[in-house]
Design a protein around this motif. Sequence first.
Motif, PDB file in Angstrom:
ATOM      1  N   SER A  19       0.815  -1.214   0.000  1.00  0.00           N
ATOM      2  CA  SER A  19       0.000   0.000   0.000  1.00  0.00           C
ATOM      3  C   SER A  19       0.851   1.266   0.000  1.00  0.00           C
ATOM      4  O   SER A  19       0.535   2.237  -0.690  1.00  0.00           O
ATOM      5  N   GLU A  20       1.932   1.287   0.787  1.00  0.00           N
ATOM      6  CA  GLU A  20       2.787   2.477   0.827  1.00  0.00           C
ATOM      7  C   GLU A  20       3.483   2.707  -0.503  1.00  0.00           C
ATOM      8  O   GLU A  20       3.581   3.841  -0.986  1.00  0.00           O
ATOM      9  N   LEU A  21       3.947   1.627  -1.102  1.00  0.00           N
ATOM     10  CA  LEU A  21       4.612   1.724  -2.396  1.00  0.00           C
ATOM     11  C   LEU A  21       3.626   2.193  -3.458  1.00  0.00           C
ATOM     12  O   LEU A  21       3.927   3.066  -4.277  1.00  0.00           O
ATOM     13  N   ASN A  22       2.421   1.631  -3.429  1.00  0.00           N
ATOM     14  CA  ASN A  22       1.400   2.015  -4.396  1.00  0.00           C
ATOM     15  C   ASN A  22       1.014   3.479  -4.227  1.00  0.00           C
ATOM     16  O   ASN A  22       0.832   4.198  -5.214  1.00  0.00           O
ATOM     17  N   GLU A  23       0.891   3.937  -2.991  1.00  0.00           N
ATOM     18  CA  GLU A  23       0.538   5.332  -2.732  1.00  0.00           C
ATOM     19  C   GLU A  23       1.605   6.271  -3.281  1.00  0.00           C
ATOM     20  O   GLU A  23       1.295   7.339  -3.838  1.00  0.00           O
ATOM     21  N   GLN A  24       2.850   5.884  -3.145  1.00  0.00           N
ATOM     22  CA  GLN A  24       3.954   6.699  -3.669  1.00  0.00           C
ATOM     23  C   GLN A  24       3.859   6.817  -5.189  1.00  0.00           C
ATOM     24  O   GLN A  24       4.040   7.903  -5.756  1.00  0.00           O
ATOM     25  N   ILE A  25       3.569   5.695  -5.842  1.00  0.00           N
ATOM     26  CA  ILE A  25       3.435   5.703  -7.299  1.00  0.00           C
ATOM     27  C   ILE A  25       2.222   6.526  -7.726  1.00  0.00           C
ATOM     28  O   ILE A  25       2.292   7.336  -8.668  1.00  0.00           O
ATOM     29  N   GLN A  26       1.093   6.337  -7.032  1.00  0.00           N
ATOM     30  CA  GLN A  26      -0.122   7.062  -7.395  1.00  0.00           C
ATOM     31  C   GLN A  26       0.075   8.564  -7.276  1.00  0.00           C
ATOM     32  O   GLN A  26      -0.308   9.326  -8.164  1.00  0.00           O
ATOM     33  N   GLN A  27       0.668   9.016  -6.192  1.00  0.00           N
ATOM     34  CA  GLN A  27       0.865  10.448  -6.006  1.00  0.00           C
ATOM     35  C   GLN A  27       1.776  11.028  -7.077  1.00  0.00           C
ATOM     36  O   GLN A  27       1.522  12.114  -7.603  1.00  0.00           O
ATOM     37  N   GLY A  28       2.846  10.290  -7.392  1.00  0.00           N
ATOM     38  CA  GLY A  28       3.764  10.772  -8.414  1.00  0.00           C
ATOM     39  C   GLY A  28       3.128  10.840  -9.789  1.00  0.00           C
ATOM     40  O   GLY A  28       3.271  11.841 -10.516  1.00  0.00           O
ATOM     41  N   MET A  29       2.378   9.802 -10.152  1.00  0.00           N
ATOM     42  CA  MET A  29       1.754   9.753 -11.474  1.00  0.00           C
ATOM     43  C   MET A  29       0.648  10.802 -11.596  1.00  0.00           C
ATOM     44  O   MET A  29       0.581  11.533 -12.591  1.00  0.00           O
ATOM     45  N   GLY A  82       0.175  13.513  -9.831  1.00  0.00           N
ATOM     46  CA  GLY A  82       0.721  14.862  -9.791  1.00  0.00           C
ATOM     47  C   GLY A  82       1.330  15.272 -11.118  1.00  0.00           C
ATOM     48  O   GLY A  82       1.109  16.385 -11.601  1.00  0.00           O
ATOM     49  N   ALA A  83       2.084  14.356 -11.743  1.00  0.00           N
ATOM     50  CA  ALA A  83       2.726  14.672 -13.019  1.00  0.00           C
ATOM     51  C   ALA A  83       1.686  14.897 -14.116  1.00  0.00           C
ATOM     52  O   ALA A  83       1.814  15.822 -14.929  1.00  0.00           O
ATOM     53  N   LEU A  84       0.648  14.081 -14.142  1.00  0.00           N
ATOM     54  CA  LEU A  84      -0.367  14.208 -15.188  1.00  0.00           C
ATOM     55  C   LEU A  84      -1.171  15.497 -15.023  1.00  0.00           C
ATOM     56  O   LEU A  84      -1.343  16.253 -15.985  1.00  0.00           O
ATOM     57  N   THR A  85      -1.647  15.757 -13.824  1.00  0.00           N
ATOM     58  CA  THR A  85      -2.513  16.929 -13.630  1.00  0.00           C
ATOM     59  C   THR A  85      -1.749  18.240 -13.763  1.00  0.00           C
ATOM     60  O   THR A  85      -2.352  19.280 -14.060  1.00  0.00           O
ATOM     61  N   GLN A  86      -0.432  18.215 -13.562  1.00  0.00           N
ATOM     62  CA  GLN A  86       0.365  19.435 -13.704  1.00  0.00           C
ATOM     63  C   GLN A  86       0.854  19.672 -15.128  1.00  0.00           C
ATOM     64  O   GLN A  86       1.427  20.727 -15.414  1.00  0.00           O
ATOM     65  N   HIS A  87       0.609  18.722 -16.022  1.00  0.00           N
ATOM     66  CA  HIS A  87       1.034  18.924 -17.407  1.00  0.00           C
ATOM     67  C   HIS A  87       0.264  20.092 -18.019  1.00  0.00           C
ATOM     68  O   HIS A  87      -0.967  20.187 -17.850  1.00  0.00           O
ATOM     69  N   PRO A  88       0.926  20.992 -18.736  1.00  0.00           N
ATOM     70  CA  PRO A  88       0.261  22.214 -19.206  1.00  0.00           C
ATOM     71  C   PRO A  88      -0.910  21.985 -20.157  1.00  0.00           C
ATOM     72  O   PRO A  88      -1.787  22.844 -20.271  1.00  0.00           O
TER      73      PRO A  88
END
Length: 223
Positions: free
Chosen positions: A50-60, A62-68
């Motif tokens: 769960s911790e590993l998955n949460e780290q991946i989810q937040q990174g993915m 965040g990167a997608l929603t911040q794309h211009p």
Amino acid sequence: MITKLPQVLSAQQVSSILQLIEHGDFISGIDTAGWHAKEVKNNQQWQGGSELNEQIQQGMQGALTQHPQFSGASYAKSMMPFIISESALGGGYGNHIDDALMANETVLRTDISCTVFLTSPQEYEGGELVMNLSGMEMAFKLNAGDAIIYPSTTLHRVNPVTSGSRKVALTWIESHIPQASQREILFDLDCARKDIIEHYGKTDAFDRITKTHANLLRQWAMT
């Protein structure tokens, strides 16, 4: 509207995700397929702590929603957790349509499908994402870190991988603007006003287009 989003993930971010998923396992992807797609789905899906998955989810996410380009192309309301999929020799996913409704904490209507490529085209043969648009097929095989978003109403497939390994991250988005044709109109207007600002500054034409964009968004948006 099919939209390519270049460099959603940097090379460093891609490398980090690939390293993280080494600490989990890939299991059969059939369990997450709709009943009508089970016979054509032949891939593996990552499963980790769960911790590993949460780290991946937040990174993915965040990167997608911040794309211009993401916001103006999607008008995202909510998003499914990412699924990381691997297709190795012979793996792929035959013609299918994504489920209209998906359950997470709540039920989400799938308006937009998203694929983020985690392996470069040079690392595998085959594995093209192929969309059927009124009988015409379009194939996509993007660079690692690039993403593509497209209406979830699109019939599509992943061609069998003939060598190497194809890894992608997948998610589905519910939009404030359910109709793909309306999202395309808003996207075009947004691009037009940005071009005007870049080349001519804030003109009367910019104000009129911005007014039209805002009023259409106000008329079409579902909150």
